[in-house]
Design a protein around this motif. Structure first.
Motif, PDB file in Angstrom:
ATOM      1  N   GLY A   1      36.557  42.802  35.329  1.00  0.00           N
ATOM      2  CA  GLY A   1      36.251  42.344  36.684  1.00  0.00           C
ATOM      3  C   GLY A   1      37.071  43.078  37.736  1.00  0.00           C
ATOM      4  O   GLY A   1      36.574  43.407  38.812  1.00  0.00           O
ATOM      5  N   GLY A   2      38.333  43.357  37.423  1.00  0.00           N
ATOM      6  CA  GLY A   2      39.164  44.133  38.332  1.00  0.00           C
ATOM      7  C   GLY A   2      38.661  45.555  38.497  1.00  0.00           C
ATOM      8  O   GLY A   2      38.671  46.121  39.591  1.00  0.00           O
TER       9      GLY A   2
ATOM     10  N   LEU B   1      38.800  39.719  32.637  1.00  0.00           N
ATOM     11  CA  LEU B   1      39.459  39.849  33.932  1.00  0.00           C
ATOM     12  C   LEU B   1      39.761  41.310  34.257  1.00  0.00           C
ATOM     13  O   LEU B   1      39.618  41.737  35.409  1.00  0.00           O
ATOM     14  CB  LEU B   1      40.744  39.021  33.969  1.00  0.00           C
TER      15      LEU B   1
ATOM     16  N   LEU C   1      42.952  40.759  39.696  1.00  0.00           N
ATOM     17  CA  LEU C   1      42.230  40.556  38.439  1.00  0.00           C
ATOM     18  C   LEU C   1      42.734  41.499  37.351  1.00  0.00           C
ATOM     19  O   LEU C   1      42.908  41.095  36.200  1.00  0.00           O
ATOM     20  CB  LEU C   1      40.731  40.754  38.643  1.00  0.00           C
TER      21      LEU C   1
ATOM     22  N   ILE D   1      39.570  36.730  27.392  1.00  0.00           N
ATOM     23  CA  ILE D   1      39.635  36.389  28.817  1.00  0.00           C
ATOM     24  C   ILE D   1      40.354  37.491  29.579  1.00  0.00           C
ATOM     25  O   ILE D   1      39.947  37.866  30.690  1.00  0.00           O
ATOM     26  CB  ILE D   1      40.309  35.017  29.010  1.00  0.00           C
ATOM     27  N   GLY D   2      41.420  38.035  29.005  1.00  0.00           N
ATOM     28  CA  GLY D   2      42.120  39.152  29.639  1.00  0.00           C
ATOM     29  C   GLY D   2      41.245  40.372  29.786  1.00  0.00           C
ATOM     30  O   GLY D   2      41.271  41.060  30.808  1.00  0.00           O
TER      31      GLY D   2
ATOM     32  N   GLY E   1      44.601  40.213  34.004  1.00  0.00           N
ATOM     33  CA  GLY E   1      43.942  40.598  32.755  1.00  0.00           C
ATOM     34  C   GLY E   1      44.862  41.396  31.854  1.00  0.00           C
ATOM     35  O   GLY E   1      44.937  41.157  30.650  1.00  0.00           O
TER      36      GLY E   1
END
Length: 105
Positions: free
Chosen positions: A16-17, A13, A82, A9-10, A86
């Motif tokens: 995504g950032g 993220l 994000l 998940i990190g 993350g």
């Protein structure tokens, strides 16, 4: 298993950032000025009904709480938010190494 899920998940993220940073950079180059997508603009564009219900629930909880939330948290750039969350999840899921003197010989 939980460590793997947290790290995954990190990583998502963080990716995504990075994508948000590329999108903001492309918009800034095309527009000729710095353009940054804030969390408020991004959340209201992606999830308008959820954002409105979140705002209503925060205002019902406390009337003066929404203004500090908007002025501090929701004005942060999406890429920073994000990427920061993350990176924090990746650091939290990192396994601690054994001390230097306690290895096999």
């Amino acid at each position: 298993m939980l460590r793997l899920l947290t790290r995954f998940i990190g990583l998502l993220l963080l990716a995504g950032g990075f994508i948000a940073l590329i999108v903001d950079g492309t918009r800034s180059i095309a527009g000729g000025q710095l353009m940054v997508t804030t969390l408020r603009r991004g959340a209201s564009a992606l999830f308008p009904a959820l954002f409105q219900s979140f705002q209503a629930s925060v205002e019902n909880l406390s009337a003066f709480l929404w203004d500090p939330v908007v002025s501090t948290l929701m004005l942060a750039p999406v890429c920073v938010a994000l990427g920061g969350v993350g990176a924090l999840l990746i650091l939290v899921s990192h396994r601690e190494s054994a001390p230097v003197g306690y290895g096999r010989r």
